[in-house]
Design a protein around this motif. Structure first.
Motif, mmCIF file in Angstrom:
data_model
loop_
_atom_site.group_PDB
_atom_site.id
_atom_site.type_symbol
_atom_site.label_atom_id
_atom_site.label_comp_id
_atom_site.label_asym_id
_atom_site.label_seq_id
_atom_site.Cartn_x
_atom_site.Cartn_y
_atom_site.Cartn_z
ATOM 1 N N ALA A 1 30.479 49.318 34.355
ATOM 2 C CA ALA A 1 31.616 48.498 35.120
ATOM 3 C C ALA A 1 32.498 49.379 35.741
ATOM 4 C CB ALA A 1 32.001 47.247 34.350
ATOM 5 N N THR A 2 32.572 49.878 37.152
ATOM 6 C CA THR A 2 33.329 50.595 37.670
ATOM 7 C C THR A 2 34.548 50.083 38.512
ATOM 8 O OG1 THR A 2 31.264 52.224 37.925
ATOM 9 C CG2 THR A 2 33.224 52.773 39.197
ATOM 10 N N GLU A 3 35.732 50.471 38.176
ATOM 11 C CA GLU A 3 36.859 49.790 38.879
ATOM 12 C C GLU A 3 37.317 51.140 39.865
ATOM 13 O OE1 GLU A 3 39.679 47.215 40.007
ATOM 14 O OE2 GLU A 3 38.073 46.882 38.990
ATOM 15 N N ILE A 4 37.472 50.507 40.991
ATOM 16 C CA ILE A 4 37.692 51.739 42.022
ATOM 17 C C ILE A 4 39.391 51.280 42.552
ATOM 18 C CG2 ILE A 4 37.285 52.628 44.472
ATOM 19 C CD1 ILE A 4 34.163 51.675 43.881
ATOM 20 N N LYS A 5 39.945 52.471 42.832
ATOM 21 C CA LYS A 5 41.543 52.550 43.220
ATOM 22 C C LYS A 5 41.487 53.598 44.148
ATOM 23 C CE LYS A 5 42.558 48.824 40.599
ATOM 24 N NZ LYS A 5 42.780 47.487 41.323
ATOM 25 N N ARG A 6 42.571 53.700 44.904
ATOM 26 C CA ARG A 6 43.211 54.524 45.852
ATOM 27 C C ARG A 6 44.002 55.682 44.767
ATOM 28 N NH1 ARG A 6 45.776 53.787 51.251
ATOM 29 N NH2 ARG A 6 45.325 55.819 51.389
ATOM 30 N N LEU B 1 36.651 54.486 35.410
ATOM 31 C CA LEU B 1 37.774 54.087 36.381
ATOM 32 C C LEU B 1 37.666 55.372 37.333
ATOM 33 C CD1 LEU B 1 40.494 52.604 37.185
ATOM 34 C CD2 LEU B 1 41.432 54.421 35.635
ATOM 35 N N ALA B 2 37.166 54.988 38.750
ATOM 36 C CA ALA B 2 37.128 56.010 39.534
ATOM 37 C C ALA B 2 38.171 55.848 40.953
ATOM 38 C CB ALA B 2 35.809 55.641 40.184
#
Length: 226
Positions: free
Chosen positions: A152-157, A187-188
């Motif tokens: 599972a990948t969570e993407i943020k600026r 966490l990307a």
């Protein structure tokens, strides 16, 4: 949207009082009910305003008398009272629903780019789905690594501790699904706060810093992670 240019005075009556003497001004009346009063020399900031929910009542003036517009706030009862001596321009136009501000490089675009190039995270990786639904909200990207494990990948600026907590909640929920478990987390982000990195690594979550220009292919054809 209604734009009115008028010679008017303005009184704000409520917890505080304020008075604007008679002068030419722009009155901006929006579809959401808000009313704001503008001068020609104050940039974007209004001289006075009333936020929604509010109502506007217009009373025409008699012979030699100014018209009175009363804006009343629906909750506080505070009032904005405009006395209109002369209307120079009164124009209304339906703008419709606004799609909102879209910035280059926002999380949605990062998600789209990373999903298109999921092997950026590792050779042999495959995309399962973007916006994978859960009971507490969608996971940005769900994919499988080269060994077939679920990630599972969570993407943020810019990733902060809140992003780590959010991904942790997703992982706890996803790992209850026997068809997906065990589920690892990534966490990307374009940047990751030091505290967020420390917490993520303590919880076994891998941190990846995304090179946005490289993902777009504007710098080179090679996709890089730092």
């Amino acid at each position: 949207m209604r734009l009115v240019i008028a010679r008017c005075s303005v009184d704000y009556v409520g917890r505080l009082t304020a008075h604007l003497p008679m002068a030419p001004r722009l009155i901006l009346i929006k579809a959401d009910g808000s009313v704001s009063i503008h001068a020609d020399d104050r940039a974007f900031k209004p001289l006075n305003w009333m936020n929604p929910p509010c109502t506007l009542r217009e009373e025409p003036g008699g012979e030699g008398e100014a018209a009175v517009w009363t804006v009343t706030h629906g909750k506080s009862g505070e009032k904005l009272i405009l006395r209109i001596e002369e209307v120079v321009h009164d124009f209304a136009h339906e703008l419709g629903a606004d799609p909102g501000l879209r910035k280059d490089g926002v999380e949605a675009h990062l998600q789209e780019l990373l999903a298109e190039h999921i092997t950026t995270l590792g050779a042999g990786w495959k995309l399962i789905r973007r916006e994978y639904p859960t009971a507490i909200g969608p996971v940005d990207i769900l994919c499988r690594d080269a060994d077939g494990g679920t990630v599972a990948t969570e993407i943020k600026r810019r990733a902060t501790i809140d992003a780590v907590e959010q991904l942790t909640r997703y992982l706890e929920l996803l790992n209850r699904d026997t068809l997906l478990a065990p589920v690892q987390g990534i966490l990307a982000a374009q940047s990751i706060a030091p505290q967020a990195r420390t917490l993520a690594e303590d919880r076994g979550i891998r941190c990846v810093v995304l090179d946005y220009d490289a993902l777009r292919g504007t710098v080179s054809d090679e996709l890089r992670l730092f």
